[in-house]
Design a protein around this motif. Structure first.
Motif: not given
Length: 521
Positions: A167-168, A189, A500, A517
């Protein structure tokens, strides 16, 4: 040229090997290749670029260094519950992925995440160094542009793998030098994707309009366009994907035809031949310099050790469940023996036989390696023209409707797999009668059938937010339901946190700017 590229890549990685540092971008200058004195001439620039062919994200798909667990990208497919590793009792990351229990086992899972994170950022750092310093080198200007475009491709390819996995993620376009010690936070993202798109767009504009093979196994305009289309598709940017994928569909690449429906099929040609026009991008192997390691042994289960003498271990590290195999209609060529899968084999030299109730993967079989040399040489295909057709069909349908063009692309895939002689024209006509939603689901299902062995299945679940429910009783029947809340093929229920992987625990300890996460301990 192929042998030369592999040799330079391996030599570069040896010269640039780090000192064992595991932290985010925490490497000395020789490992990161960021300092200007590693870019003093054209030869150094060339070596640094070629090193990225065998580092980071491409390795996730192509490298098979273990007898008991396949390339890292294969682990994602276990999340669907439709594939498993017979050695998952030892390779627990495979077990926890299939059972959707990674959240309670972050430390064990994190060992794999460390390698993904570190290697990808190492490749990104080399790319950043190249983009910064190559313009300073006195060399041919056109060659400069080509090398920088390759660097941008690899930076984008690695960031794409990272953003799909975590993800980010931290985003940096500057090389990290030894004197610095940045704590870089994760960014949205969308910002990462913006850089990916910009890098790939420039690469498409600069790189040569040639096939990967004809370009000496170097990244080309069509590799970059294929990746850009994949990036757009992953974000549901269908109009943009349709535009970029047409660069590929109008290229010299094409679908491999069947010579017959047995060992002369397109799928057997793809299994054995590295120089097909269907191959858009592959991870290279060479017997003398860098062989394919354990890939040939993944074609069988452990009982095959009595059939061959060139490998000490055979293991079904990536095997489909019988339920997954129901994705195929009975007359689909891809489900016939010795196409994608197989259930029995007789050694032509010794007469010893192997058989299994669980399908082995014939697509991994390398005859010369298992019978003669013990050294696999078949390249691993990362992108094929078949996938380009499927991207084109879906993206055009979503942005322009079920046109003859969109239907024709999907029809080509279906017709090649048809054992009854049904033509592209007939399929195209039938497909044009579908609604957009029906047609898109046909694209999704055909991706399941065409690409199950190339580790694309989980990406499709993520981007669509839907899970393919394959019928346990009716062959060829697939329905789709929202991913979160669905049961995977092993009966585990998807949670939001399953979308994720966890951030590497080593990185969390090293970089206080990072947060784990959600859902992981």
């Amino acid at each position: 040229m192929k042998t030369k590229n592999i040799a330079i890549a391996l030599l570069s990685l040896t010269l640039f090997a780090g000192t064992g540092c595991e932290g985010f971008l925490e490497e000395d200058p020789r490992s990161t290749v960021t300092e200007g004195f590693y870019y003093e001439n054209a030869a150094q620039a060339e070596e640094n670029i070629i090193s990225m062919y065998r580092l980071g994200a491409p390795v996730r798909y192509g490298n098979a260094p273990s007898a008991y667990i396949g390339p890292t990208a294969s682990i994602n497919t276990f999340l669907t519950g439709y594939f498993s590793n017979n050695y998952e009792g030892q390779e627990l990351v495979c077990l926890y992925a299939r059972q959707l229990t990674r959240q309670q086992n972050s430390r064990i899972v994190s060992n794999t995440m460390n390698s993904i994170w570190n290697d990808s950022y190492r490749a990104i750092n080399i790319a950043n160094g190249a983009i910064k310093h190559i313009p300073e080198i006195a060399m041919d200007e056109n060659q400069k542009k080509l090398l920088i475009a390759e660097a941008k491709f690899f930076r984008a390819f690695n960031y794409f793998y990272l953003v799909k996995t975590f993800g980010d993620v931290p985003l940096t376009t500057e090389p990290y030098d030894l004197a610095q010690n940045p704590f870089i936070p994760r960014v949205a993202s969308a910002d990462v994707y913006a850089l990916i798109e910009a890098d790939l767009t420039e690469a498409v504009d600069v790189l040569p309009a040639a096939t990967f093979v004809s370009a000496g196994y170097r990244i080309t305009k069509y590799v970059a366009a294929m990746t850009l289309s994949n990036v757009y598709l992953q974000q549901d940017k269908f109009a943009e994907a349709a535009t970029s994928i047409r660069i590929v569909t109008n290229s010299p690449h094409n679908l491999t035809p069947n010579s017959n429906l047995e060992l002369g099929s397109a799928y057997n040609k793809l299994r054995t031949d590295d120089r097909l026009a269907e191959v858009i991008y592959s991870y290279e192997f060479d017997e003398a310099i860098s062989n394919s390691a354990w890939w040939p042994t993944y074609a069988f289960s452990s009982s095959a050790t009595s059939v061959f003498d060139k490998y000490a271990i055979f293991e079904r590290i990536y095997g489909p469940s019988n339920r997954f195999l129901n994705v195929y209609n009975t007359d689909d060529l891809r489900i016939q023996p010795n196409q994608f899968f197989h259930w029995e084999y007789t050694n032509p030299e010794s007469g010893e036989s192997w058989s299994s109730d669980a399908a082995g993967v014939w697509y991994f079989y390398d005859e010369r390696a298992v019978l003669e040399t013990g050294q696999g040489t078949k390249d691993w295909n990362i992108y094929r023209y078949a996938e380009a057709l499927l991207i084109a069909a879906e993206s055009i349908a979503k942005s322009e409707g079920v046109t003859a063009e969109a239907a024709g692309y999907l029809a080509e895939i279906k017709a090649r797999a048809d054992t009854k002689g049904k033509t592209v024209a007939t399929y195209r006509s039938e497909l044009q009668g579908l609604s957009v939603d029906q047609f898109v689901e046909e694209c999704w299902t055909e991706r399941l059938r065409e690409l199950p062995l190339e580790f694309k299945m989980w990406d499709d679940c993520l981007r669509t937010g839907m899970f393919p429910v394959i019928s346990e009783t009716e062959k060829g029947k697939v329905t789709y339901q929202p991913l979160v809340g669905a049961k995977n093929g092993s009966g585990a229920t998807f949670k939001e946190s399953d979308l994720l992987w966890p951030i590497s625990m080593d990185e969390l300890q090293r970089n206080p700017e990072l947060e784990q996460n959600e859902g992981y301990n």
